[in-house]
Design an enzyme around this catalytic site. Sequence first.
Site, PDB file in Angstrom:
ATOM      1  N   SER A   1       0.795  -1.155  -0.045  1.00  0.00           N
ATOM      2  CA  SER A   1       0.180   0.086  -0.042  1.00  0.00           C
ATOM      3  C   SER A   1       0.722   1.175   0.107  1.00  0.00           C
ATOM      4  O   SER A   1       1.530   1.458  -0.812  1.00  0.00           O
ATOM      5  CB  SER A   1      -0.872   0.036   1.230  1.00  0.00           C
ATOM      6  OG  SER A   1      -1.949   1.077   0.934  1.00  0.00           O
TER       7      SER A   1
ATOM      8  N   GLU B   1      -9.407  -5.559  -4.354  1.00  0.00           N
ATOM      9  CA  GLU B   1      -8.454  -4.534  -3.506  1.00  0.00           C
ATOM     10  C   GLU B   1      -9.552  -3.591  -2.979  1.00  0.00           C
ATOM     11  O   GLU B   1      -9.515  -3.533  -1.516  1.00  0.00           O
ATOM     12  CB  GLU B   1      -7.842  -3.705  -4.467  1.00  0.00           C
ATOM     13  CG  GLU B   1      -6.500  -4.494  -5.081  1.00  0.00           C
ATOM     14  CD  GLU B   1      -5.464  -4.350  -4.078  1.00  0.00           C
ATOM     15  OE1 GLU B   1      -5.509  -3.632  -3.036  1.00  0.00           O
ATOM     16  OE2 GLU B   1      -4.496  -4.873  -4.549  1.00  0.00           O
TER      17      GLU B   1
ATOM     18  N   HIS C   1      -7.669  -5.797  -0.207  1.00  0.00           N
ATOM     19  CA  HIS C   1      -6.343  -4.918   0.004  1.00  0.00           C
ATOM     20  C   HIS C   1      -5.930  -5.471   1.504  1.00  0.00           C
ATOM     21  O   HIS C   1      -6.686  -5.352   2.406  1.00  0.00           O
ATOM     22  CB  HIS C   1      -6.692  -3.414   0.078  1.00  0.00           C
ATOM     23  CG  HIS C   1      -5.396  -2.453   0.023  1.00  0.00           C
ATOM     24  ND1 HIS C   1      -4.623  -2.454  -1.029  1.00  0.00           N
ATOM     25  CD2 HIS C   1      -5.272  -1.533   0.862  1.00  0.00           C
ATOM     26  CE1 HIS C   1      -3.731  -1.262  -0.788  1.00  0.00           C
ATOM     27  NE2 HIS C   1      -3.828  -0.939   0.452  1.00  0.00           N
TER      28      HIS C   1
END
Length: 532
Positions: free
Chosen positions: A216, A336, A437
């Site tokens: 990230s 995600e 994610h």
Amino acid sequence: MHRLTRWATAAALVLTAVAALPAGASAATAAAHSCRAATSLGRVRGMPQEGRCAYLGLPYAAAPTGERRFRPPQPVVPWRGTLEATAVKPGCPQDLGAGGTGTEDCLYLNVWAPQASRARLKPVMVYLHGGADELGSAADPVVDGGRLAERGDVVVVSLDYRLGILGWTELGGLDPAYAGSGNNGLRDEVAGLCWVRRHIASFGGDPAQVTVFGQSAGGVSISALLAGDRPERLFRRAVVQSGPGYLVHTADSARATAAHVLATGGIHGVADLDRLTTRQVLELQQRAESGTSGPAGAVFFGPYIDGSLVPGPVVERVAAGSARRVDVMTGTTADETDFWAMFNPRLLDLPLSAYRAIPPVLAPRRQQMYDRYAANRPGLPEGRVVNAMLSDQIERVPTLRLAEAQSRWRPTYVYRFDWHVPYVPGLPAAQNLGAMHTLELPFVFGTLVLDAYPRGPQTVAGQRPALTAMSGRMMDAWTSFARAADPGWPRYTADGRATRIWDLEPSVRHAPGEDERELWDAYDFPAWDGRP
């Protein structure tokens, strides 16, 4: 101002000094004595941890407090005696509820190293945590580096860096002496990597075999560094996990975000900011961000193209060879944006008419694109299909652009993480989420800490052998890449697009989702312009 833009070269190796043990010493005493290191900054004592040594809370830069607030990181002052490195430090200031948490004296790192003989230096893996550049910590138990270090016979490092206003606010508009302060969080990460190159041999690590990996926001920082001037001076290999260069901000975006923050707080000079307490800074940050949520809120702060540390758009720079001496592995999860639905379930009901983030050049084809995605997902509601498009725009497609650009120069590998907590019929949509994610992290580190995910702990309890095996394969791939630039599947090329699919049974697919990827060809994903 002083700029931390000089990259470190490999430092002279410093051998570890190990105290002699008296005859008959216990195994525990022997382990404790073996967890010692001598660096040019001073002696360090770590702690034994299941066959390895953990050196926790090592300073890699001076505390960014007082007159160093909003300044680039400064060198650590050597210490006298032995530094007790046996406990992690609090993370950098961040809002995790009333009053926030963390301390501005936060530029520390952790080292996990096998206890075996250091006659042979081991590959090094340096982790940059995620958290939208305003949350997260190297102390998060999900990313504890001990298991990865032991299984892969590598040295693992994790570090904290300044977050939010304190690390990512461009103040050059207030005072030219602070130009570039909007990338101070990135400069912290560079300082940590420089520390590794200079001192990691003292802990058994090879400074010529450094792999940086991040997820990230940490991955976005790595992407930004790949666009810099000769990143190979900092690391030899890079793993970018859900952190494409598309999310590196434009200079206009960084300046506009800073102006918005300053206007929100009625700030007219750097002195006004200096007078704020840490808590007041966090309160100002919260007010400035009010109204942002979901994926857009996750890129409020971040590295930006400043013309020096980050000279230009990432994919453009990488295609031109900025990282021609760096091996790269990169990938995303399959779903995600499901991550943000945990906090705002309404995102799963986003209609196509509300999908305004699509690039203007593609807006006339929005319905056509939706129809293709929907045909590939029969039976899914509109909001789920729109989220698939959004996931591709923000993460998957720009990640593939980075891989394609780098594959012209060096071995490049791509993965997709598909495993998710099994769906349960009848539960609300926000409880039946996909491969979201961050979900790969407990597997990459071998911690299998899934407490933050719906039904995560129950799934681990019921499937531990299978999940442990999958995690082991992923750890082997990450450490094999760090050791030999080969994670165990074919290289990614523009014509083959080989992709490792991570699931209970891993596989390799060529050009998965190709018909959807092609829909984005008209957009070049230059840099993020999310002006408030």
